[in-house]
Design a protein around this motif. Structure first.
Motif: not given
Length: 625
Positions: A169, A444, A447-448, A451-452, A612, A615-618, A622
């Motif tokens: 990564q 990237q 990834d939250t 951020d999306d 959602e 702060s959740d991973k989006c 992915q």
């Protein structure tokens, strides 16, 4: 703005004369005006340098630069102050000239300590086999690293590529200071040792503590064959801003923290503050320092050379050189007002306003350019630029409404200026397609869900494809402005977020001070690298007036009660100093608009999953293996 990259191989089987095609493509999008690669080989290693330039000032200077001793330089930055760069000169060449005169590591650190402006760089010293690299104090320019093949290779780049392999990564290079790698030693030991030269704090004790913390945090996310160590000489970069004023008032009565609930008008509250002689002086000082910061960011830009001589004075033919991410909120309104002071009057200013359409897109139909529709939907480039949706009332999102109101204020302040209010409407289908194919790898390694949302909103806004709506017509429009001003940094420094109010209510002024210190400390990892990658993808450059070193130092020098008053209601208390500046500049309704996050103002947060957390991973970011 440039796309810079250095790929290093320590193993013959991994030597390559070319970058991977997808990485090269992403770099070229950042620097469309010039591209060049340079290969440097040693018996122990190989370095492939790739530079892609967005030409903004001085003579177009192709990168990478190389001198007669084999030193190589890649620069993605702007020198706004600290190092002398004349209007007609190119700062890449000036920086390289200065670097080649440096006799030791102390000279190199002294040079980068002087630079005021955003930067990331890669510098190869041939005689010592050293590779230097880093980002400015705030991390306003992106730089990523990727370590792979068990220490056989690594890569530094402005932007990464989509990858599903967890071990390979991309990660952001921390804005903790400047790093140095001894390539010869790394090739022999098969262990990459990163020597860190951190930014210097006020006291020696703080320096040591901060350095240890930085080393621990950086090492935690790196492979085992990569070590991060402090440099033996204990050399440091000088921080470009003064420390945050954490002083607390002896008593609450000595501050402006008084309850003004008896006053009915929020504008009246601001006017009362401006009757205080000291406060008015602080406001005027703030306007001055912020105005200078804006001026540095809008002048000396390369002009359109394709314009015929007889068109030069025809304002209607001029294209904007500067655009602003524009919601009509207090941050973008003040920036627009100050930009108007410094940009020549015959140049338009593009105001980029984005809305996400929550309805399913209807089939586009042609419209008469002379029709007096108040809205238009401008889909992606695959649709005709003369198409608009039948029903686009869905585009009346909060930021569109406040944006139009802000446009009227700006037109009242300067009716002679052409203000291009660019309505950028994005459908769910277009969002989903371009997130998957283009935006995903830019956001990237962040990834939250937040951020999306912000990454996508900023990408579509800065792309600048939309339409202009006037009293007489609706016409398709694409902003070609290479410089995009953004208001990021205002909320972090002036207590603009709702969490600042919560912290003040629970822990008082001391807690609020600590929250602001934390905000500035993490802005490089939370926002700036992402926004630089997203805006740079269009061959445009993000510039951040609120994060000018002199602006930050001025705000850091003030006690907290001169910057915000969170006993007052929303729309007044947060970013109080900025609101007072707005009133002084002649702004009206926008001076008391409450803070509204971009993801809600543009309605992108309403487009997909409503349950959602930010702060959740989006999952949408992915990449499937």
């Amino acid at each position: 703005m440039c796309g810079i990259c250095c790929s290093v191989s320590f193993s013959v089987e991994h030597f390559s004369k070319d970058l991977k095609e997808d990485l090269l493509y992403n770099l070229k999008r950042r620097g469309p005006n010039s591209g060049k690669q340079l290969l440097k080989s040693d018996v122990n290693y190989q370095c492939l340098f790739s530079g892609h330039v967005l030409h903004l000032r001085g003579v177009l200077t192709a990168q990478p630069l190389e001198d007669e001793r084999g030193n190589v330089f890649l620069w993605n930055g702007e020198v706004f102050s600290g190092i002398k760069v004349e209007a007609e000169e190119n700062d890449t060449q000036i920086m390289f000239n200065n670097l080649t005169t440096c006799k030791n590591e102390s000279d190199i650190l002294s040079l980068f300590s002087k630079v005021q402006g955003p930067w990331s760089f890669i510098y190869y010293q041939a005689s010592s086999h050293y590779l230097w690299f880093g980002r400015d104090f705030f991390g306003r320019r992106s730089l990523l690293w990727q370590f792979s093949n068990l220490g056989k290779s690594f890569c530094l780049s402005s932007v990464g590529t989509q990858t599903s392999a967890v071990a390979n990564q991309w990660q952001e290079v921390p804005a903790s200071g400047i790093f140095r790698i001894d390539l010869k030693s790394a090739a022999i030991s098969r262990c990459v040792v990163l020597k860190l030269y951190p930014w210097k704090c006020i006291s020696k004790e703080n320096v040591i503590e901060e350095c240890v913390n930085s080393l621990t945090q950086i090492s935690a996310v790196l492979p085992t064959f990569v070590l991060v160590v402090a440099n033996e000489a204990k050399l440091y970069l000088q921080k470009p801003v003064v420390p945050l004023n954490m002083v607390l008032p002896p008593s609450i009565e000595e501050t402006h923290y008084r309850n003004s609930s008896s006053i009915s008008s929020t504008r009246e509250i601001l006017q009362i503050f401006l009757t205080d002689g000291h406060m008015k002086k602080v406001v005027q000082q703030f306007i001055h320092v912020l105005s200078v910061a804006v001026k540095r960011r809008v002048l000396y830009l390369a002009k359109d050379k394709n314009m015929a001589p007889n068109e030069v004075l025809k304002t209607c033919n001029r294209k904007a050189n500067v655009a602003i991410l524009f919601s009509g909120g207090i941050d973008s309104m003040v920036i627009a007002t100050l930009a108007d002071r410094h940009i020549p009057l015959d140049e338009p200013i593009d105001l980029l306003n984005v809305a996400f359409l929550t309805k399913k897109k209807t089939k586009p139909t042609s419209f008469n350019k002379k029709s007096k529709k108040s809205h238009c939907e401008m889909p992606s480039e695959e649709f005709s630029k003369t198409d608009a949706a039948d029903d686009s009332s869905d585009a009346n999102v909060p930021d569109r409404i406040s944006g139009r109101a802000g446009l009227k204020e700006l037109q009242a302040i300067n009716p002679s200026r052409i203000w291009n209010f660019v309505e950028i409407n994005v459908s769910l289908e277009e969002l989903q397609k371009l997130r998957r194919t283009q935006i995903c790898h830019l956001v990237q390694p962040l990834d939250t869900v937040l951020d999306d949302s912000i990454g996508c909103a900023v990408w579509f806004a800065s792309r600048g494809i939309g339409c202009l709506v006037t009293q007489d017509e609706v016409k398709s429009y694409q902003s070609i402005a290479k410089v995009i001003l953004t208001g990021i940094g205002a909320d972090e420094q002036l207590a603009g977020y709702s969490r600042h109010r919560v912290r003040f209510q629970t822990l008082g002024l001391e807690g609020l001070n600590k929250e602001i210190a934390m905000e500035l400390g993490r802005i490089s990892t939370r926002n700036l690298g992402r926004d630089d990658r997203v805006i740079g993808d269009h061959g445009k450059e993000a510039r951040f007036p609120f994060l000018d070193e002199n602006v930050v130092s001025f705000l850091n020098s003030l006690p907290i009660w001169e910057k915000a008053n969170l006993t007052l209601p929303r729309g007044v208390g947060e970013k109080l100093l900025l609101r007072l500046a707005a009133v002084e500049l002649g702004l009206t309704a926008s001076a008391v608009l409450p803070k509204r996050a971009m993801q809600f103002g543009s309605r992108i947060a309403k487009l997909e999953k409503n349950n959602e957390k930010a702060s959740d991973k989006c999952g949408r970011l992915q990449i499937a293996p």
